[in-house]
Design an enzyme around this catalytic site. Structure first.
Site, PDB file in Angstrom:
ATOM      1  N   GLU A   1       4.279 -11.105  69.051  1.00 50.49           N
ATOM      2  CA  GLU A   1       5.644 -10.691  69.366  1.00 50.49           C
ATOM      3  C   GLU A   1       6.013 -10.989  70.823  1.00 50.49           C
ATOM      4  OE1 GLU A   1       6.183  -6.662  67.943  1.00 50.49           O
ATOM      5  OE2 GLU A   1       5.906  -7.289  65.861  1.00 50.49           O
ATOM      6  N   GLU A  14       2.950 -10.702  59.903  1.00 49.99           N
ATOM      7  CA  GLU A  14       2.648  -9.273  59.982  1.00 49.99           C
ATOM      8  C   GLU A  14       3.790  -8.552  59.286  1.00 49.99           C
ATOM      9  OE1 GLU A  14       1.626  -7.502  63.918  1.00 49.99           O
ATOM     10  OE2 GLU A  14       3.086  -5.951  63.377  1.00 49.99           O
TER      11      GLU A  14
END
Length: 545
Positions: A222, A341
């Site tokens: 991220e 994810e």
């Protein structure tokens, strides 16, 4: 006829018509108040074909925050549970991967590397966690999770060093379980010019190659949130160049020159994240084998039971996926797209929801819709680790989503077929259905068999009518319901398969997971608040032969 008589006649006619309309709607429900659903299918062609490891899992990097907890991976019970999810990738990563550095105890000694700690060939037989130590580690992990939750809330993360021991334990777990390891490298190691500092990764790669550890790689987690987490900003173009640098390093390796590299693991699209993805693909698309992004439906800190059952919430996956795929297709047409994810709720999951029966509606719908949309792999956060969205609890006992995942693995093949569900009032929202060829590798069903899986988001039961073309097929039903009836049961951490509560037989044995016979020509019955798999073994689907 008098004015009063005419008025009475009109009123009776209106009431009769109203009754007739209501009766017509209600006739779609039988004496047990079933919602009647008609299914339209196309068995002649494959819509999409996903990776055989479509359903994959993650272990959160928080497990290595204290290296002793990596020994939980030597639990025979956990290995047994993991084996049942193969074939699958196992991603080791998450927020804390960008705060981890490899700190080998045998510096620059290949000979020591070869002899250090474990050998993969005999590790499965030789290294098993003793019951007393397992019990102690599980108790200590409960306390560790409190510390990790505090870090997440404050967004202040400790730097973590890990040794060869952690790498050996992780690789032995994947090797013994039959999973394919993807290891997440630290992208926040930066040079003065703000490019990636690859020196630590090189040291780790050299060690893994000396041990002949076959694995794939990721870089960073991220990156859109780096500024909040670490006060460092990395734009998309630079991120792509960092991946190109890693690909060059991998190509220099005899073992890893053709290995998988996946990224950039951005969060679901918003303005800045779309810009970051576009910049990344411009410079780094050629370096990666699949483009990864993360998806969660809701914020775990302010969600509700209703959100988990809301078809509009479930439909947001399609909206976000279309956005990502549109961006990728413009820059890198044909590139595989993964949910690198994913789970129900971000922020570690929703307490009292993400690890209960109700979470299965989000999970099974994501598996069905994700495949239909053309996502190649979905990596479930997490098998084990911090948070409340795990498949296995703190005692290493399987939760409802685990059993759902095992059944999906056994019964559902990678070929996606077309199916739609209609009620008398139009396309149904509360009953959601998906259709695949039956898994040919792990079942003994006939060629041409199909697996229909469905979710009933309503309290009342549904009755699904299959088309004449497959109504003569016999098969098996695998119906999953909460251990308790009604809305209270949605909070349960136990699940029943065809009326029997699912539990491990012992530490090394799963139950048989048998279906119940499905006579030809019958409607498919789906209880309220349940999900089910129906294997139609004699469907003779052309697309599945």
């Amino acid at each position: 006829m008098s004015g009063i008589s005419i008025l009475a006649f009109v009123m009776i006619s209106i009431l009769s018509y109203g009754y007739y309309f209501v009766a017509s709607v209600e006739s779609a429900r039988d004496e047990w108040n079933f919602e009647s659903v008609n299914l339209n299918v196309d068995l002649s062609r494959v819509l999409k074909k996903v990776n055989e490891r479509f359903l994959s899992v993650a272990i959160d990097a928080s497990l290595v925050a204290e290296e002793k907890f990596m020994y939980l991976l030597t639990s025979p019970k956990l290995r047994t549970l993991a084996k049942a999810l193969t074939p699958a990738f196992l991603r080791f990563g998450g927020t804390r991967q960008d705060f981890m550095t490899f700190n080998p105890t045998f510096l620059h000694s290949n000979e020591n590397h070869k002899n250090s700690v474990f050998d993969a060939d005999d590790i499965c037989e030789r290294l098993e966690l003793p019951p007393l130590l397992e019990k102690r580690l599980k108790q200590e992990w409960t306390l560790q999770e409190i510390l990790l939750d505090k870090e997440d809330l404050q967004r202040k993360y400790r730097s973590v060093k890990f040794t060869e021991c952690a790498v050996d334990l992780l690789y032995s777990f994947t090797n013994c379980s039959g999973l394919d390891l993807i290891f997440g490298l630290n992208e926040l190691l930066r040079t003065s010019g703000n490019s990636w500092d690859s020196s630590n990764a090189r040291t780790l790669l050299q060690y893994c190659e000396s041990k002949q550890y076959s694995m794939s790689w990721e870089l960073g987690n991220e990156p859109n949130s780096y500024e909040k987490k670490a006060g460092i900003r990395v734009d998309g173009y630079q991120l792509g160049q960092d991946f190109v640098q890693l690909r060059k390093i991998l190509q220099e390796s005899k073992l890893y020159h053709n290995t998988g590299l996946y990224g950039p693991d951005i969060s679901q699209p918003r303005d800045h994240r779309r810009d970051l993805l576009e910049g990344f693909l411009e410079s780094g698309a050629e370096a990666i084998d699949a483009c990864t992004w993360h998806h969660y439906y809701v914020n775990g800190r302010d969600t509700s039971l209703e959100d988990f059952l809301d078809p509009e919430v479930l439909n947001t996956l399609a909206l976000k996926t279309h956005e990502v795929m549109e961006t990728i297709e413009l820059t890198s047409p044909g590139k595989k797209v993964w949910l690198g994810e994913t789970s129900s709720a971000y922020g570690g999951g929703a307490k009292g929801l993400s690890d209960t029966f109700v979470a299965g509606f989000m999970w099974l719908d994501k598996l069905g819709l994700g495949a239909k949309l053309g996502l190649d792999v979905l990596i479930r956060q997490v098998l084990i680790g911090s948070g409340t969205y795990h498949l296995v609890d703190e005692n290493l006992d399987p939760l409802p989503d685990y059993w759902l995942s095992v059944l999906y693995k056994r019964l559902v093949g990678p070929e996606v077929l077309s199916i739609e569900a209609f009620s008398i009032l139009g396309k149904t929202k509360r009953v959601r259905v998906y259709l695949h060829c039956t898994n040919k590798k792990s079942t003994s069903y006939k060629s041409g068999a199909v697996t229909l899986f469905a979710l009933n988001l309503s309290k009342g039961p549904a009755r699904m009518s299959v088309p004449v073309t497959i109504s003569n097929s016999t098969g098996e039903a695998f119906v999953l319901q909460s251990e308790q009836p009604g809305e209270e049961g949605l909070y349960s951490k136990s699940v029943k398969l065809n009326g029997e509560v699912l539990k491990m037989v012992d530490e090394r044995t799963l139950p048989s997971l048998q279906g119940t016979p499905l006579p030809a020509g019958e409607h498919l019955r789906l209880p309220g608040y349940s999900f089910a798999f129906y294997v139609l073994s004699e469907a003779q689907a052309l697309a599945c032969r």
